[in-house]
Design an enzyme around this catalytic site. Sequence first.
Site, PDB file in Angstrom:
ATOM      1  N   ASN A   1       1.064  -0.640  -0.141  1.00 42.56           N
ATOM      2  CA  ASN A   1       0.066  -0.228   0.551  1.00 42.56           C
ATOM      3  C   ASN A   1       0.599   1.064   0.133  1.00 42.56           C
ATOM      4  OD1 ASN A   1      -2.292   1.409   0.369  1.00 42.56           O
ATOM      5  ND2 ASN A   1      -1.887   1.684   2.470  1.00 42.56           N
TER       6      ASN A   1
ATOM      7  N   HIS B   1       1.246   5.588   1.312  1.00 39.57           N
ATOM      8  CA  HIS B   1       0.370   6.094   2.567  1.00 39.57           C
ATOM      9  C   HIS B   1       1.285   7.438   1.977  1.00 39.57           C
ATOM     10  CE1 HIS B   1      -1.279   7.139   5.970  1.00 39.57           C
ATOM     11  NE2 HIS B   1      -0.862   7.768   6.495  1.00 39.57           N
TER      12      HIS B   1
ATOM     13  N   SER C   1       5.132   6.717   1.814  1.00 42.20           N
ATOM     14  CA  SER C   1       5.893   5.636   2.625  1.00 42.20           C
ATOM     15  C   SER C   1       4.960   3.956   2.301  1.00 42.20           C
ATOM     16  CB  SER C   1       5.149   5.001   4.084  1.00 42.20           C
ATOM     17  OG  SER C   1       6.110   6.222   4.771  1.00 42.20           O
TER      18      SER C   1
ATOM     19  N   ASP D   1      -1.809   0.803   8.584  1.00 47.54           N
ATOM     20  CA  ASP D   1      -0.667   1.152   7.911  1.00 47.54           C
ATOM     21  C   ASP D   1       0.142   0.740   8.929  1.00 47.54           C
ATOM     22  OD1 ASP D   1      -1.991   2.994   6.247  1.00 47.54           O
ATOM     23  OD2 ASP D   1      -2.535   4.242   7.302  1.00 47.54           O
TER      24      ASP D   1
END
Length: 205
Positions: A109, A111, A141, A150
């Site tokens: 992912n 972020h 990130s 996260d």
Amino acid sequence: MAVLRVGVLVSGGGTNLQAIIDAIERREIPAEIATVTSNVRTAYALQRAAQRGIRTCVIDHHDFPDRTMFEQALIAEFDSQRVQLVCLAGFMRVLSPVFVHHFDQHIINIHPALLPAFKGLWGHHVHEAVIASGARFSGCSVHFVTEDVDAGPIIVQHVVPVLETDDAATLAARVLVEEHKAYPEAIALCAGGKLRVTGNRVFTS
Ligand code: GRF
């Protein structure tokens, strides 16, 4: 080198998807996008994929009685396309352990802040929080997805300054430029097959 089959999950505009598509076309990543799947029928990201001849799929969470059945449909699509790495690129649903464990250690992912600070915030809220904190730097990130939002091991980070004149929109725009470099970099590292995860740390050789 074998080409990594990537599945991208999107909900919105898809500028990160575009950056990934462009990097693959420039042969910077030994990968191919097997499916771009969205929970939002009108997501512009789907058009970006279709324009490049990439398979698209809509799986709308509203069409399912619960999150597990929604995620099982996502899994069915990704398995049918033999996806090896799942990339969340502006996907606005939290994934449960059902999905996370199915693709264990093969979901990443992006972020728009420097984790582990400012986790769990979305959209302009994250940039507002960064500015309000007084931090002099922000960034993005790319991290592995685990059950905790996260909080997974960080693969790549890019840093930008926070200017005294910034509002959430100007900071978001500066961070987004770096997102478009960081995400392809992280996928290339995954495709290289050299990442090792120990605890919450990622080692690149
Ligand atoms: C990006 O800021 C990303 O960090 C966050 O959602 C946004 C998606 O933007 N997870 P886009 O759809 O890739 O333009």
